[in-house]
Design an enzyme around this catalytic site. Structure first.
Site, PDB file in Angstrom:
ATOM      1  N   THR A  56       0.843  -1.189   0.000  1.00  0.00           N
ATOM      2  CA  THR A  56       0.000   0.000   0.000  1.00  0.00           C
ATOM      3  C   THR A  56       0.881   1.244   0.000  1.00  0.00           C
ATOM      4  O   THR A  56       2.097   1.155  -0.136  1.00  0.00           O
ATOM      5  CB  THR A  56      -1.010  -0.070   1.176  1.00  0.00           C
ATOM      6  OG1 THR A  56      -1.926   0.997   1.066  1.00  0.00           O
ATOM      7  CG2 THR A  56      -0.334  -0.019   2.540  1.00  0.00           C
ATOM      8  N   LYS A  82       3.737   1.484  -4.050  1.00  0.00           N
ATOM      9  CA  LYS A  82       3.287   0.652  -5.174  1.00  0.00           C
ATOM     10  C   LYS A  82       4.215   0.765  -6.396  1.00  0.00           C
ATOM     11  O   LYS A  82       4.333  -0.180  -7.174  1.00  0.00           O
ATOM     12  CB  LYS A  82       1.846   1.002  -5.552  1.00  0.00           C
ATOM     13  CG  LYS A  82       0.842   0.545  -4.487  1.00  0.00           C
ATOM     14  CD  LYS A  82      -0.591   0.813  -4.887  1.00  0.00           C
ATOM     15  CE  LYS A  82      -1.540   0.444  -3.759  1.00  0.00           C
ATOM     16  NZ  LYS A  82      -2.949   0.672  -4.101  1.00  0.00           N
ATOM     17  N   GLY A 120      -8.788  12.347 -10.959  1.00  0.00           N
ATOM     18  CA  GLY A 120      -7.517  12.037 -10.300  1.00  0.00           C
ATOM     19  C   GLY A 120      -6.576  11.352 -11.256  1.00  0.00           C
ATOM     20  O   GLY A 120      -7.018  10.659 -12.198  1.00  0.00           O
ATOM     21  N   GLY A 179      -1.656   7.202  -8.327  1.00  0.00           N
ATOM     22  CA  GLY A 179      -1.445   5.763  -8.461  1.00  0.00           C
ATOM     23  C   GLY A 179      -2.737   4.975  -8.573  1.00  0.00           C
ATOM     24  O   GLY A 179      -2.821   4.030  -9.371  1.00  0.00           O
ATOM     25  N   ASN A 215      -7.912  15.929 -13.924  1.00  0.00           N
ATOM     26  CA  ASN A 215      -7.086  16.040 -12.717  1.00  0.00           C
ATOM     27  C   ASN A 215      -6.770  17.494 -12.434  1.00  0.00           C
ATOM     28  O   ASN A 215      -6.691  18.323 -13.346  1.00  0.00           O
ATOM     29  CB  ASN A 215      -5.775  15.264 -12.926  1.00  0.00           C
ATOM     30  CG  ASN A 215      -4.986  15.112 -11.636  1.00  0.00           C
ATOM     31  OD1 ASN A 215      -5.565  14.781 -10.596  1.00  0.00           O
ATOM     32  ND2 ASN A 215      -3.685  15.355 -11.672  1.00  0.00           N
TER      33      ASN A 215
HETATM   34  P1  NDP Z   1      -1.923   9.750  -5.066  1.00  0.00           P
HETATM   35  O1  NDP Z   1      -1.271  10.556  -4.003  1.00  0.00           O
HETATM   36  O2  NDP Z   1      -1.085   8.928  -5.970  1.00  0.00           O
HETATM   37  O3  NDP Z   1      -2.804  10.722  -6.011  1.00  0.00           O
HETATM   38  C1  NDP Z   1      -3.609  11.694  -5.443  1.00  0.00           C
HETATM   39  C2  NDP Z   1      -4.510  12.303  -6.515  1.00  0.00           C
HETATM   40  O4  NDP Z   1      -5.469  13.116  -5.850  1.00  0.00           O
HETATM   41  C3  NDP Z   1      -3.792  13.209  -7.509  1.00  0.00           C
HETATM   42  O5  NDP Z   1      -4.425  13.101  -8.753  1.00  0.00           O
HETATM   43  C4  NDP Z   1      -4.023  14.608  -6.907  1.00  0.00           C
HETATM   44  O6  NDP Z   1      -4.010  15.650  -7.855  1.00  0.00           O
HETATM   45  C5  NDP Z   1      -5.432  14.454  -6.395  1.00  0.00           C
HETATM   46  N1  NDP Z   1      -5.783  15.372  -5.314  1.00  0.00           N
HETATM   47  C6  NDP Z   1      -5.298  15.399  -4.052  1.00  0.00           C
HETATM   48  N2  NDP Z   1      -5.926  16.350  -3.338  1.00  0.00           N
HETATM   49  C7  NDP Z   1      -6.824  16.942  -4.166  1.00  0.00           C
HETATM   50  C8  NDP Z   1      -7.784  17.995  -3.997  1.00  0.00           C
HETATM   51  N3  NDP Z   1      -7.929  18.621  -2.836  1.00  0.00           N
HETATM   52  N4  NDP Z   1      -8.566  18.320  -5.062  1.00  0.00           N
HETATM   53  C9  NDP Z   1      -8.422  17.675  -6.237  1.00  0.00           C
HETATM   54  N5  NDP Z   1      -7.522  16.670  -6.448  1.00  0.00           N
HETATM   55  C10 NDP Z   1      -6.742  16.319  -5.423  1.00  0.00           C
HETATM   56  O7  NDP Z   1      -2.997   8.853  -4.297  1.00  0.00           O
HETATM   57  P2  NDP Z   1      -3.606   7.456  -4.793  1.00  0.00           P
HETATM   58  O8  NDP Z   1      -3.920   7.586  -6.237  1.00  0.00           O
HETATM   59  O9  NDP Z   1      -2.759   6.337  -4.368  1.00  0.00           O
HETATM   60  O10 NDP Z   1      -4.957   7.339  -3.925  1.00  0.00           O
HETATM   61  C11 NDP Z   1      -6.098   8.127  -4.229  1.00  0.00           C
HETATM   62  C12 NDP Z   1      -7.256   7.719  -3.342  1.00  0.00           C
HETATM   63  O11 NDP Z   1      -7.698   6.393  -3.631  1.00  0.00           O
HETATM   64  C13 NDP Z   1      -6.920   7.728  -1.849  1.00  0.00           C
HETATM   65  O12 NDP Z   1      -7.985   8.344  -1.180  1.00  0.00           O
HETATM   66  C14 NDP Z   1      -6.837   6.268  -1.480  1.00  0.00           C
HETATM   67  O13 NDP Z   1      -7.189   6.039  -0.121  1.00  0.00           O
HETATM   68  C15 NDP Z   1      -7.849   5.659  -2.428  1.00  0.00           C
HETATM   69  N6  NDP Z   1      -7.600   4.242  -2.718  1.00  0.00           N
HETATM   70  C16 NDP Z   1      -8.574   3.337  -2.389  1.00  0.00           C
HETATM   71  C17 NDP Z   1      -8.400   2.000  -2.653  1.00  0.00           C
HETATM   72  C18 NDP Z   1      -9.488   1.034  -2.292  1.00  0.00           C
HETATM   73  O14 NDP Z   1      -9.239  -0.190  -2.304  1.00  0.00           O
HETATM   74  N7  NDP Z   1     -10.693   1.488  -2.008  1.00  0.00           N
HETATM   75  C19 NDP Z   1      -7.174   1.478  -3.285  1.00  0.00           C
HETATM   76  C20 NDP Z   1      -6.228   2.514  -3.611  1.00  0.00           C
HETATM   77  C21 NDP Z   1      -6.442   3.836  -3.321  1.00  0.00           C
HETATM   78  P3  NDP Z   1      -2.617  16.336  -8.321  1.00  0.00           P
HETATM   79  O15 NDP Z   1      -2.032  15.425  -9.352  1.00  0.00           O
HETATM   80  O16 NDP Z   1      -3.043  17.647  -8.862  1.00  0.00           O
HETATM   81  O17 NDP Z   1      -1.761  16.441  -7.088  1.00  0.00           O
END
Ligand code: NDP
Length: 272
Positions: free
Chosen positions: A62, A66, A127, A130, A151
């Site tokens: 996690t 990853k 988004g 990852g 995004n």
């Molecule tokens: P990352 O840190 O890799 O990516 C975060 C993303 O969120 C980026 O696209 C970022 O945009 C965007 N972001 C963050 N804050 C904001 C905001 N305030 N407004 C708009 N966009 C925002 O995280 P992950 O991709 O790994 O995880 C994303 C979510 O998915 C998490 O909440 C995680 O808990 C959940 N998840 C759930 C799983 C499940 O099994 N249910 C499995 C994996 C993840 P920018 O590029 O502009 O920074």
């Protein structure tokens, strides 16, 4: 001999994977242990090496490891290659196999548990981190009418589109183009819900009877789901995805796919 597995992350204390796998093990009569492994930020490989050399059979991976798990694997499945991310490592006798079960987990939850078809659907993926990257291949496999990614940092969404060779259905748009678009399935794959903030998706994006899916779980009604509900959409959090990706990892390790219904119900009760 008891097979040993773990979830590796930092932080990892919050992970629900040990509870889920304990339920799967009981259901399947599997002799296994599953623990949490906290890896220091710069010591993912050393932490996994030590666990593997001690005789373990595999790990889930996690945040924030990853991508490191992708590099750590000696062999990778096609779905891990497509998303360039690994959430499951299986320690075979001669190689370490990296897989990613997040995409299958998400789609199984949406299609089988919730009953929302993806074939022919207009899907918005919000988004470009990852989690978004990991599920795109599986969503495309369902042949949606369109898979649109948006995004906060638009270049990241475009970069992901450029990696996939599916421009006829998969493309990026900026937040500013959203007000003119409507979708059947809207997936929040941002971490905005962690801080109770909202990606700038307007209520007009939710078509009648749309499904709004927030990958976040355990946070109750997130601002994204609240907006969706006020727009008349059905809502779902990411708990089902968590359980389904775990079931797929169990299958990758043990060749047996657990039935998830009672486990999801039990997790739902314990996260209330
Ligand atoms: P990352 O840190 O890799 O990516 C975060 C993303 O969120 C980026 O696209 C970022 O945009 C965007 N972001 C963050 N804050 C904001 C905001 N305030 N407004 C708009 N966009 C925002 O995280 P992950 O991709 O790994 O995880 C994303 C979510 O998915 C998490 O909440 C995680 O808990 C959940 N998840 C759930 C799983 C499940 O099994 N249910 C499995 C994996 C993840 P920018 O590029 O502009 O920074």
């Amino acid at each position: 001999m008891t097979d040993r597995y773990a979830v590796v992350g930092n932080p990892v204390a919050h992970s629900k994977s040990p509870e889920i796998h304990a339920m799967f093990a009981r259901e399947c009569g599997a002799d296994m242990q599953y623990e949490r492994l906290l890896a220091p930020a710069t010591e993912f490989a050393a932490t996994v090496d030590a666990f593997r050399i001690s005789g373990a059979a595999g790990v889930n991976v996690t945040l924030p490891f990853k991508l490191e798990a992708f590099d750590y694997a000696g062999a990778r499945t096609a779905r891990a290659e497509r998303g360039r991310s690994v959430n499951t490592l299986r320690f075979d006798a001669n190689e370490i196999v990296g897989d990613n079960t997040d995409g299958v987990g998400l789609c199984r939850d949406i299609v089988s548990n919730i009953g929302q078809p993806l074939l022919g659907a207009r899907i918005l993926l919000v988004g470009a981190g990852g989690a978004a990257r990991a599920v795109i291949g599986a969503l495309l496999d369902f042949q949606p009418a369109a898979l649109v990614i948006t995004n906060r940092t638009p270049d990241k969404a475009q970069a992901i589109v450029d990696e996939f060779n599916a421009r006829n259905v998969f493309y990026a748009i900026g937040y500013s183009a959203l007000p003119t678009r409507r979708f059947d399935v809207l997936i929040n794959a941002t971490s905005a819900s962690l801080t109770a903030s909202l990606p700038l998706v307007p209520a007009s994006c939710f078509d009648q009877n749309a499904l709004a899916y927030d990958m976040m779980y355990g946070k109750g009604q997130t601002p994204f789901l609240a907006l969706a509900a006020s727009a008349g959409a059905r809502t779902a959090d990411g708990l089902g995805m968590l359980v389904e990706q775990a079931a797929e990892a169990f299958f990758v390790w043990r060749g047996v796919r657990p039935v998830t219904g009672s486990v999801l119900k039990s997790m739902r009760q314990s996260t209330r």
